[in-house]
Scaffold this active site. Structure first.
Site, PDB file in Angstrom:
ATOM      1  N   ASP A  73       4.429   8.624   3.825  1.00 47.14           N
ATOM      2  CA  ASP A  73       2.350   9.505   2.987  1.00 47.14           C
ATOM      3  C   ASP A  73       2.717   9.056   1.865  1.00 47.14           C
ATOM      4  OD1 ASP A  73      -0.076   8.647   3.655  1.00 47.14           O
ATOM      5  OD2 ASP A  73       0.648   7.185   5.072  1.00 47.14           O
ATOM      6  N   ASP A  74       1.451   9.544   1.363  1.00 46.31           N
ATOM      7  CA  ASP A  74       1.687  10.612   0.813  1.00 46.31           C
ATOM      8  C   ASP A  74       2.127  11.763   0.057  1.00 46.31           C
ATOM      9  OD1 ASP A  74      -0.275  10.569  -1.850  1.00 46.31           O
ATOM     10  OD2 ASP A  74      -2.489  10.611  -1.304  1.00 46.31           O
ATOM     11  N   LYS A 148       3.099   0.964   2.184  1.00 50.04           N
ATOM     12  CA  LYS A 148       1.810   1.667   2.787  1.00 50.04           C
ATOM     13  C   LYS A 148       0.548   1.569   1.878  1.00 50.04           C
ATOM     14  CE  LYS A 148      -1.461   4.479   5.087  1.00 50.04           C
ATOM     15  NZ  LYS A 148      -1.624   5.801   5.709  1.00 50.04           N
ATOM     16  N   ASP A 150      -3.425   2.084   0.100  1.00 48.11           N
ATOM     17  CA  ASP A 150      -3.961   3.109  -0.113  1.00 48.11           C
ATOM     18  C   ASP A 150      -4.757   2.332  -1.278  1.00 48.11           C
ATOM     19  OD1 ASP A 150      -5.552   4.819   1.247  1.00 48.11           O
ATOM     20  OD2 ASP A 150      -4.578   6.319   1.635  1.00 48.11           O
ATOM     21  N   ARG A 206      -6.084  -2.047   7.085  1.00 46.49           N
ATOM     22  CA  ARG A 206      -6.194  -1.394   7.604  1.00 46.49           C
ATOM     23  C   ARG A 206      -7.841  -1.685   7.867  1.00 46.49           C
ATOM     24  NH1 ARG A 206      -5.366   3.861   7.348  1.00 46.49           N
ATOM     25  NH2 ARG A 206      -7.614   5.132   7.542  1.00 46.49           N
ATOM     26  N   ASP A 210      -9.998   6.887   8.208  1.00 42.08           N
ATOM     27  CA  ASP A 210      -9.149   7.450   8.932  1.00 42.08           C
ATOM     28  C   ASP A 210      -9.229   8.217  10.616  1.00 42.08           C
ATOM     29  OD1 ASP A 210      -7.672   7.132   6.706  1.00 42.08           O
ATOM     30  OD2 ASP A 210      -7.355   9.196   6.332  1.00 42.08           O
TER      31      ASP A 210
HETATM   32  C1  GLA Z   1      -5.616   7.976   3.063  1.00 46.08           C
HETATM   33  C2  GLA Z   1      -5.121   6.958   3.971  1.00 46.08           C
HETATM   34  C3  GLA Z   1      -4.914   8.119   4.865  1.00 46.08           C
HETATM   35  C4  GLA Z   1      -3.722   8.295   3.871  1.00 46.08           C
HETATM   36  C5  GLA Z   1      -4.035   9.791   2.936  1.00 46.08           C
HETATM   37  C6  GLA Z   1      -2.791   9.764   2.049  1.00 46.08           C
HETATM   38  O1  GLA Z   1      -7.540   8.289   3.726  1.00 46.08           O
HETATM   39  O2  GLA Z   1      -6.836   6.507   4.717  1.00 46.08           O
HETATM   40  O3  GLA Z   1      -3.840   6.834   5.751  1.00 46.08           O
HETATM   41  O4  GLA Z   1      -2.279   8.143   3.802  1.00 46.08           O
HETATM   42  O5  GLA Z   1      -4.816   8.623   2.482  1.00 46.08           O
HETATM   43  O6  GLA Z   1      -3.474  11.099   1.288  1.00 46.08           O
END
Ligand code: GLA
Length: 499
Positions: A73-74, A148, A150, A206, A210
């Site tokens: 992820d990030d 993914k 965002d 999505r 979250d």
């Molecule tokens: C957003 C996304 C999460 C995650 C974070 C990472 O909130 O919705 O799923 O990827 O960013 O910073």
């Protein structure tokens, strides 16, 4: 060689489809299964974490029940170089991303990465907005299989379906232009009617803010909930969305997923510790029946045997990977049940068709007490014809419990402690006759009516009748209904390939 062949097939598929749209990229014909670090580890990412996780996916036997994608992820980037190319944070990934990717691929797993359709990512790393082409090329060079994408820091290019679609379509095209097959996973939190247009360009999208590790606790930071489930004016879908909130959010448009394009209910919380075992069973079963991608969110270094035996239930994974690819929908909601101190309490019945004429049935008890729940064939098949006009309502059904064959905790402990390789895992799975997709795919197993996928017969429902079941507080009972005469050849729908 394999990669070249895969790319050529991808290009041919795109040409044959007469389009470069991701939904036709031939990928994600069933919901992606894998792992993502965000829910348990946030920004605490590194090459070591990913490689360690990949080897645990293999040695815990999770790869052998179908989990494939290891998704970073990030928090992996470190600005851009003078040519505008995104830089990998070499403190966290000292050998670069291609090396990580190669070692994940060596296991036979696939590699996913993350960026944002903004000038920054949500954790304020480098975003890809207006850098789509060069970043897509970087992802292809890293041999990425899943992106993914965002929604943070969009520079105001949001607020209408058209604006947001355009922002996400730019990356869809950039990915397709690389010629590498990359699953495209949108993360715009259900904003701007993504449930109406996501399928045109992406493999998943999505639908909510979250998730957090709570079954039903409401939280104001998760806005856009049941009173305005599909509102395009929803401001900042945010975070801290419970399992129940997400289910209520998707209910009106739960049917939008299809092979190649799925609605993403967010990564799984199973094993993180905030819910009970029973609540995690409900969470996993519903995510599977709704055909969400299933990305394990737990830190595998701390996985409990109980969590493993939820994640590796083949009878539930066979619902997720069902060849028909039709998400379950909610056929009944009852809010006249005991509430908790937050005012939360309701029951749901979810159901949907499966390949071969079977039907998944989930009775969810989110009330504040144990309850006897009743599911009527009339409601289960109302979509096929109300007031019991559907032929299915006039059929006798066998009821198979999909949690009756859950793996024994001792076997799970052995996998977690003693297994160090895929061979070890395969040996342990074989010793207990656990399902293994490397010997038999879910599709083939279902065609062969493998009992490990069909569950254990526990009851029957007579034509025009109902199923009565005690369901404990905060859990779900999950069944596969099989037409009684269907076994003798009477089937209402066939496997997709046979249609
Ligand atoms: C957003 C996304 C999460 C995650 C974070 C990472 O909130 O919705 O799923 O990827 O960013 O910073």
């Amino acid at each position: 060689m394999w990669k070249t062949a895969q790319s050529s097939i991808f290009i041919l598929l795109s040409l044959a489809a007469g389009t470069s749209r991701a939904v036709n990229n031939g990928l994600a014909r069933t919901p992606p299964l894998g792992w993502n670090n965000w829910n348990s580890l946030g920004c605490d990412v590194s090459a070591d974490l990913l490689l360690d996780t990949a080897s645990r996916l293999v040695s815990f036997g999770l790869m052998d029940v179908g989990y494939q994608y290891t998704v970073l992820d990030d928090c992996w980037s470190d600005g851009r170089d003078e040519n505008g190319r995104i830089k990998v944070d070499l403190k966290r990934f000292p050998d670069g991303m291609t090396a990580v990717s190669a070692r994940i691929h060596d296991h036979g797993l696939l590699f996913g990465m993350y960026s944002s359709a903004g000038h920054m990512t949500c954790a304020r790393g480098e975003g890809s907005l207006d850098h789509e082409a060069e970043d897509a090329r970087s992802f292809a060079e890293f041999s990425v299989d899943y992106l993914k994408y965002d929604n943070c820091y969009s520079k105001g290019r949001a607020g209408s379906a058209q604006t947001t679609f355009a922002r996400y379509e730019t990356m869809a095209q950039a990915l397709n232009e690389t010629g590498r097959p990359i699953v495209y996973s949108l993360c715009n939190w259900g904003e701007d009617f993504v449930m109406s247009w996501g399928v045109s360009i992406a493999n998943s999208w999505r639908i909510s803010g979250d998730i957090y590790d709570s079954f039903s606790r409401p939280d104001d930071r998760c806005s856009c909930t049941e009173n305005d489930p599909s509102s395009p004016w929803c401001v900042s879908p945010g975070a801290h969305c419970s399992v129940l909130t997400i289910l209520n959010k998707i209910a009106p448009y739960a049917d939008r997923g299809q092979p190649g394009g799925w609605q993403d209910l967010d990564a799984l919380e199973i094993g993180l510790g905030g819910m009970t075992d029973e609540e995690y069973i409900a969470h996993f079963s519903l995510w599977a029946a709704l055909k969400s991608p299933l990305l394990i969110g737990a830190d595998l270094r701390k996985l409990s045997p109980e969590a493993l035996t939820i994640l590796n239930n083949p009878a539930i994974l066979a619902i997720s990977q069902d060849p028909l690819g039709v998400p379950a929908t909610r056929v009944e909601r009852n809010t006249s049940v005991p509430k908790d101190r937050y005012g939360i309490g309701e029951t749901h019945i979810w159901s949907g068709p499966l390949a071969g004429g079977d039907q998944v049935l989930i009775l969810l008890n989110a009330a504040n007490t144990d309850l006897e729940m009743v599911a009527y064939l009339e409601d289960i098949f109302a979509g096929q014809g109300p007031s019991c006009s559907a032929p299915q309502c006039n059929e006798d059904w066998l009821v198979h419990d999909l949690w009756a064959q859950r793996m024994d905790n001792n076997v799970a402990s052995e996998l977690l402690q003693k297994s160090t390789s895929r061979e070890d895992a395969a040996r342990i799975l074989k010793g207990t006759n656990h399902y293994n997709v490397s010997s038999l795919s879910y599709k083939k197993g279902l065609e062969k009516l493998d009992k490990r996928l069909l569950g254990t017969e526990v009851d029957e429902i007579a034509a025009r009748g109902a199923l009565k079941v005690m369901v404990k507080r905060h859990t779900a009972k999950v069944f596969r209904l099989r037409p009684k005469l269907g076994v003798a050849g009477k089937r209402y729908s066939l496997f997709k390939d046979e249609l």
